[in-house]
Every structure is written in structure tokens, then in C-alpha cells.
Design a protein around this motif. Structure first.
Motif, PDB file in Angstrom:
ATOM      1  N   THR A 192      15.470   4.825  41.074  1.00 22.24           N
ATOM      2  CA  THR A 192      14.295   3.992  40.823  1.00 22.24           C
ATOM      3  C   THR A 192      14.466   3.269  39.493  1.00 22.24           C
ATOM      4  O   THR A 192      15.112   3.773  38.571  1.00 22.24           O
ATOM      5  N   ALA A 193      13.873   2.074  39.417  1.00 19.25           N
ATOM      6  CA  ALA A 193      14.041   1.275  38.200  1.00 19.25           C
ATOM      7  C   ALA A 193      12.812   0.407  37.962  1.00 19.25           C
ATOM      8  O   ALA A 193      12.279  -0.207  38.899  1.00 19.25           O
ATOM      9  N   LEU A 194      12.356   0.363  36.717  1.00 18.57           N
ATOM     10  CA  LEU A 194      11.320  -0.566  36.276  1.00 18.57           C
ATOM     11  C   LEU A 194      12.019  -1.679  35.508  1.00 18.57           C
ATOM     12  O   LEU A 194      12.585  -1.447  34.438  1.00 18.57           O
ATOM     13  N   LEU A 195      12.008  -2.889  36.062  1.00 17.88           N
ATOM     14  CA  LEU A 195      12.693  -4.021  35.459  1.00 17.88           C
ATOM     15  C   LEU A 195      11.701  -5.113  35.089  1.00 17.88           C
ATOM     16  O   LEU A 195      10.609  -5.195  35.652  1.00 17.88           O
ATOM     17  N   ASP A 196      12.094  -5.948  34.151  1.00 20.22           N
ATOM     18  CA  ASP A 196      11.246  -7.072  33.762  1.00 20.22           C
ATOM     19  C   ASP A 196      11.290  -8.134  34.864  1.00 20.22           C
ATOM     20  O   ASP A 196      12.197  -8.147  35.695  1.00 20.22           O
ATOM     21  N   ASN A 197      10.303  -9.010  34.854  1.00 20.32           N
ATOM     22  CA  ASN A 197      10.208 -10.039  35.889  1.00 20.32           C
ATOM     23  C   ASN A 197      10.026 -11.391  35.220  1.00 20.32           C
ATOM     24  O   ASN A 197       8.927 -11.738  34.799  1.00 20.32           O
ATOM     25  N   ASN A 198      11.097 -12.150  35.111  1.00 26.93           N
ATOM     26  CA  ASN A 198      11.059 -13.438  34.431  1.00 26.93           C
ATOM     27  C   ASN A 198      10.504 -14.506  35.371  1.00 26.93           C
ATOM     28  O   ASN A 198      10.999 -14.663  36.484  1.00 26.93           O
ATOM     29  N   PRO A 199       9.475 -15.244  34.954  1.00 28.67           N
ATOM     30  CA  PRO A 199       8.891 -16.254  35.845  1.00 28.67           C
ATOM     31  C   PRO A 199       9.858 -17.370  36.219  1.00 28.67           C
ATOM     32  O   PRO A 199       9.684 -18.023  37.251  1.00 28.67           O
ATOM     33  N   THR A 200      10.887 -17.599  35.389  1.00 31.18           N
ATOM     34  CA  THR A 200      11.865 -18.639  35.713  1.00 31.18           C
ATOM     35  C   THR A 200      12.734 -18.240  36.892  1.00 31.18           C
ATOM     36  O   THR A 200      13.096 -19.064  37.726  1.00 31.18           O
ATOM     37  N   GLN A 231      10.838  -1.602  40.743  1.00 33.37           N
ATOM     38  CA  GLN A 231       9.435  -1.901  40.472  1.00 33.37           C
ATOM     39  C   GLN A 231       9.401  -2.960  39.384  1.00 33.37           C
ATOM     40  O   GLN A 231      10.234  -2.944  38.483  1.00 33.37           O
ATOM     41  N   THR A 232       8.470  -3.889  39.459  1.00 33.55           N
ATOM     42  CA  THR A 232       8.282  -4.868  38.386  1.00 33.55           C
ATOM     43  C   THR A 232       6.833  -4.809  37.935  1.00 33.55           C
ATOM     44  O   THR A 232       5.940  -4.492  38.727  1.00 33.55           O
ATOM     45  N   PRO A 233       6.567  -5.096  36.676  1.00 31.43           N
ATOM     46  CA  PRO A 233       5.193  -4.980  36.163  1.00 31.43           C
ATOM     47  C   PRO A 233       4.284  -6.045  36.754  1.00 31.43           C
ATOM     48  O   PRO A 233       4.690  -7.187  36.948  1.00 31.43           O
ATOM     49  N   SER A 234       3.049  -5.666  37.029  1.00 33.15           N
ATOM     50  CA  SER A 234       2.071  -6.634  37.511  1.00 33.15           C
ATOM     51  C   SER A 234       1.487  -7.435  36.357  1.00 33.15           C
ATOM     52  O   SER A 234       0.919  -8.509  36.556  1.00 33.15           O
ATOM     53  N   GLY A 235       1.613  -6.913  35.146  1.00 36.36           N
ATOM     54  CA  GLY A 235       1.143  -7.605  33.952  1.00 36.36           C
ATOM     55  C   GLY A 235       2.252  -7.642  32.914  1.00 36.36           C
ATOM     56  O   GLY A 235       3.393  -7.982  33.212  1.00 36.36           O
ATOM     57  N   PRO A 290      10.349   5.997  36.242  1.00 39.79           N
ATOM     58  CA  PRO A 290      11.516   5.669  37.056  1.00 39.79           C
ATOM     59  C   PRO A 290      12.786   6.124  36.333  1.00 39.79           C
ATOM     60  O   PRO A 290      12.778   6.377  35.121  1.00 39.79           O
ATOM     61  N   ASP A 291      13.890   6.223  37.061  1.00 44.59           N
ATOM     62  CA  ASP A 291      15.144   6.673  36.456  1.00 44.59           C
ATOM     63  C   ASP A 291      15.620   5.725  35.361  1.00 44.59           C
ATOM     64  O   ASP A 291      16.038   6.140  34.285  1.00 44.59           O
ATOM     65  N   LEU A 292      15.574   4.427  35.666  1.00 46.37           N
ATOM     66  CA  LEU A 292      16.006   3.396  34.720  1.00 46.37           C
ATOM     67  C   LEU A 292      14.812   2.539  34.336  1.00 46.37           C
ATOM     68  O   LEU A 292      13.992   2.185  35.190  1.00 46.37           O
ATOM     69  N   MET A 293      14.720   2.204  33.050  1.00 43.27           N
ATOM     70  CA  MET A 293      13.643   1.335  32.586  1.00 43.27           C
ATOM     71  C   MET A 293      14.208   0.290  31.645  1.00 43.27           C
ATOM     72  O   MET A 293      14.946   0.616  30.708  1.00 43.27           O
TER      73      MET A 293
END
Length: 521
Positions: free
Chosen positions: A56-64, A88-92, A108-111
């Protein structure tokens, strides 16, 4: 692959509320399978394929280039490592999401974390794994750390541990340079200045030719710290505390004579209308307009602005030509150099609660191999690039860096640590490629140290350091605009010292000495 992160946040907040209302240490997971240990296929793949694993991984979500589970990079990584990331990506905001998942202990395993202050804080609180403990089992990372010792040291926390995977290569996007309208200079018979005195004379000539202009314009109001650093490095000093490699000590630039010389020159620019009267508050949109419509001809900004301005303006004005300019030396016989901004501060971390830490370390080690570097920079030969004369070259359908990243997922959050920046350069214009080549000639001889600070040291920087910085900024504005005379320089220096400069410098020295004493192995 992707879970709805809003559900995760709702569950996390519920867990936090339950924890607040209970005095026991119940660790039951009420959040379904979110944040639980990854699954692992015990069967090795056929034909020597790597064993399949999911983390599992929480990654950033770039709008570009918003995250997509369909990016080919995920397939390529699985083919090489056997690993699938359940993303998973942040909703905010990423920072808020990190605080929630860490507080819930269902990490998550990776953040991905945006900076080392965050990773060091969470790591010292016990939420993250010390990567150094596993380096002996990571031959590629170990070799990489020997090749890039300064980058490796910059990844260390104040306790000597490494909570974030170090990176190298992608920071080239952060280069800052001087730029000038080469077409205007050539039209007026001017040459790119080599010194501030030459710059002053040429700005005066341009002002006379174009009286409604402010020939030198920078977006100081938007990024003052970056601009201060660019301005002070030209005068061989610092915008704050900086390490003097010749004297082998920390010094405070804004009380030095070289800093006074810099202020004097910019005051001259201000007094003679060579910079905008509101340059201290100038924002990006105002600055862009001035550079675009012929109200300004010289500036300082990120190197990508070469293509940014030329691509937009040459459609209407084919003669428009923004180019790299060598940084002018501020002192007689001084050095021409730009500041060293080309490094990254964000990266991946491993949760201490993960059940698969060793497997994750093996996966991450791939990114520090030459094979991993090529894959995460160029993609796959035949699919995204080909070789010509021993050099990699993107296939014809890839002509723009941003579009390439959107289509492939290359160099997006969680897909790289060490990249070959030539991949990006190959898709830039000839002008921007030349700018990168020239800019490297004006790098400082050494990168400023980036030591990590303890909690008490951060308190000194937050309180004493900010008080000093506030007085520096206010005084700089007053000196430039003339509301305070430079004849009061000595008094200003005493005021600054009384605010605690010695204490601040000792804090930096302590942190630097501690960092230097840490063994990377």
C-alpha cells in the motif's frame, strides 16, 4: 488499484475519535483493509519472473499530471520487481492526510512526504523506519550513497537516522538563473554584462531608450528568499546563515560588508528607476506581464522560463528571444556564480508498522540501480525510447516533458528516486538545452550544507532566527527605498547582533558538526 481516499480519511477520523474517548490501547483495525499489511503471492513467477507482491502507498497527486492506475510505469515496475502498489491519494492537502494516517497508526507501507522536516518529525516519533539499518542488504543504495555522499547526508535526521529515501537528478528542475532579452540587447548594440557595474550601465542605456520601462524586474514579492539568495551569491555572501568553505565556519551574510555592497547597488537601481518602484511586492502575474510586453528586459528566475516565455511570445513576435545570461559578479574581480537550488526535498518513506519492511527495501533498492534509473527516466526501450549512437532518444510521439509524464507516469510521485535528467533535456528546446549547459558552468564549488535540526534547535531557528530575518527584511526595504540611510549601517549591524546572531550561528554549527560526524554505513 486506487482506493477512494475520502473513505480512508473518514475511517481515520473515526478511529481518532474512538482513541480520544478510550483510555485503553486497543489496536483493532476498524478500517477494513486500508493500511493493512500487503498481500504476497507465495508462488514465484514463471521463467524467473520476480515474486508478486503488493504494497500500500500514499502518494501525492499533482494536478498537472493527476495519478492514474493505468500509467505504464506501474506495469514496467511490476515486470522488473514483481511489485504492485495499491495507491491512495489525498482528497485534500497531503500534509493533512499524512497527519491523519500517522495518528491513526493504520499507515500505508510507503508514504510520500513533501519535505524532510516532516519525515524527520514522524521518524523520531517512531512512525517511520530507519533506512540505514537495511543499507547492508541494499547493494544499489549502498553504492549510490558512496557516489553521492552529500545527498545521502542531507537525508539524515538530527539523530543520525535516515527516514526518507534520498534522491538525485530531478532537482535540476529547480535551477535558477539570470535571463535577458537577447534580441533587445542586440538591437541596441549591448552585450550581456559580466559584472554589476556593466549591468548598471546597460540598464541605464535601456532606460534611456525605453523610458517607460523598468529594465530589470524580478518577482521579489512572490519568492523573496530565493531572490535574496540569488542577489547575495553574486556578492559572495549569504541571505542568512551560510557556511564559508574557505574559513570553515558559519557566517551571517546580512551583516557583512559584501551584503552592504549588494544593498547599495540595488538602491542605485531603485533610485534611478531601473527596477519597478514596487519591486519588493511584485507578484508573478505582474512580473510576467512586464517581461512579456517589453517593460523589462533582464530578470532572475527558474531556468524553465527560457521556454516559458519564448514559446508563448514568439507566436506573436518571432524576434522575441529570452536567453540564459551569465550571473554578473558583484565585487571587483569577484566570482560569477548562481546559487545551488537544484535538489529535491521530498521523497518516499516506509511505515514502521509495515509487515513487509525487508521486501519494501528490496523493491526500493531497484530504484538505485542503473537499470532502475534508466527505467524511471526513459521508460522501456522500444516502447518509449530507442538508442541512437549509444544515446537514448524518446520515440517521435513524445515531444513535450509534461505530456510525456502525463502519458507514462514517469517521474510522478512514487515512481523515482534517481533519474537521468538527460531524459528531460532531450525534450527541451535547443535554447533551454543550451541554458542548462551554460548554467552548470556557474555552479558554486560546493553545495551549502543542509543539516537536520533537533527540536530545541528548530525552536531557536523559529524564534531567534525569525526575529532576525524579520528585522533583516524590514531594514533591507528601508535601505533600498531610502527611508533609512545606509549611513546607519553600523547601527543596523549592532541591532542584528543584539537579536541573537551568535546564538543562531552556534545552532547551525552544532547541527553541521553533528551531520559531519555521522557514518553513512
Amino acid at each position: 488499484m486506487k482506493k477512494a481516499f475520502a473513505l480512508l480519511l473518514s475511517a481515520v477520523m473515526a478511529i481518532s475519535l474512538l482513541a480520544a474517548c478510550s483510555s485503553n490501547n486497543n489496536n483493532n483495525n476498524t478500517n477494513g483493509n486500508v493500511g493493512t499489511a500487503p498481500t504476497s503471492d507465495s508462488n514465484s513467477g514463471q521463467g524467473g519472473a520476480p515474486e508478486s507482491k503488493t504494497f500500500t502507498a500514499l502518494l501525492d497527486n499533482n494536478p498537472t499530471f493527476p495519478y492514474s492506475e493505468d500509467w505504464p510505469i506501474w506495469t514496467w515496475l511490476k515486470e522488473k520487481t514483481g511489485v504492485t502498489l495499491d495507491v491512495q491519494t489525498p482528497s485534500g492537502k497531503l500534509g493533512e492526510s499524512l497527519n491523519l494516517v500517522v495518528a491513526s497508526k493504520t499507515m500505508p507501507d510507503l508514504m510520500y512526504m513533501p519535505n524532510r522536516n516532516e519525515s524527520n518529525k514522524f521518524g523520531q516519533d517512531g512512525a517511520l523506519v530507519d533506512i540505514k539499518e537495511y543499507v547492508d542488504d541494499m547493494p544499489n543504495l549502498k553504492k549510490w550513497m558512496e557516489q553521492y555522499p552529500e545527498e545521502a547526508k542531507a537525508a539524515l535526521s538530527s539523530d543520525g537516522k535516515m527516514y526518507m529515501f534520498p534522491n538525485q537528478g530531478f532537482g535540476e528542475t529547480n535551477r535558477m538563473i539570470w535571463l535577458y532579452r537577447q534580441d533587445v540587447f542586440e538591437k541596441e548594440g549591448l552585450k550581456a554584462p559580466q559584472t554589476y557595474d556593466e549591468l548598471y550601465e546597460e540598464l541605464k542605456t535601456l532606460k534611456a531608450k525605453y523610458p517607460d520601462s523598468y529594465p530589470l524586474s524580478i518577482r521579489y514579492g512572490q519568492i523573496p528568499d530565493e531572490m535574496n539568495t540569488n542577489m547575495t551569491v553574486n556578492f559572495e555572501t549569504g541571505e542568512g546563515a551560510y557556511y564559508d568553505f574557505d574559513a570553515k565556519e558559519y557566517r551571517y551574510g546580512p551583516i557583512e560588508d559584501n551584503y552592504k555592497a549588494m544593498v547599495s547597488m540595488w538602491k542605485k537601481f531603485y533610485d534611478e528607476g531601473l527596477i519597478p518602484p514596487d519591486f519588493l511586492s511584485l507578484q508573478t502575474k505582474q512580473w510576467q506581464d512586464m517581461m512579456s510586453n517589453g517593460q523589462a528586459f533582464v530578470t532572475i528566475d527558474y531556468i524553465s522560463r527560457v521556454d516559458f516565455f519564448n514559446n508563448a511570445m514568439q507566436k506573436e513576435n518571432p524576434d522575441y528571444n529570452m536567453q540564459f545570461m551569465a550571473p554578473p559578479a558583484g565585487l571587483p574581480g569577484g566570482k560569477q556564480q548562481n546559487p545551488y537550488f537544484h535538489y529535491m526535498v521530498g521523497g518516499l518513506t516506509v511505515a514502521s508498522t509495515s509487515k513487509n519492511i525487508k521486501d519494501i527495501m528490496q523493491y526500493m533498492d531497484f530504484f538505485y540501480s542503473e537499470e532502475g534509473r534508466t527505467l524511471t527516466s526513459w521508460g522501456v526501450e522500444g516502447e518509449t525510447f530507442t538508442k541512437e549512437g549509444g544515446a537514448n532518444k524518446f520515440l517521435p510521439q513524445f515531444t513535450d516533458v509534461t505530456e510525456m509524464r502525463k502519458q507514462t507516469g514517469l517521474q510522478t510521485s512514487g515512481t523515482y528516486t534517481w533519474i537521468d535528467y538527460d531524459a528531460h533535456l532531450s525534450l527541451f528546446s535547443e535554447d533551454l538545452q543550451k541554458a542548462y549547459t551554460e548554467a552548470a558552468k556557474y555552479d558554486p564549488p560546493a553545495m551549502q550544507p543542509r543539516p537536520a535540526f533537533t527540536e530545541s534547535e528548530n525552536e531557536v531557528i523559529s524564534l531567534t532566527g525569525q526575529a532576525i530575518k524579520k528585522h533583516r527584511d524590514e531594514s533591507f526595504a528601508k535601505f533600498i527605498t531610502g527611508s533609512r540611510s545606509l549611513n546607519e549601517w553600523d547601527q543596523y549591524v549592532e541591532e542584528m547582533k543584539n537579536l541573537g546572531i551568535d546564538k543562531l550561528l552556534e545552532t547551525y554549527k552544532t547541527a553541521y558538526d553533528r551531520m559531519q560526524g555521522v557514518e553513512l554505513k
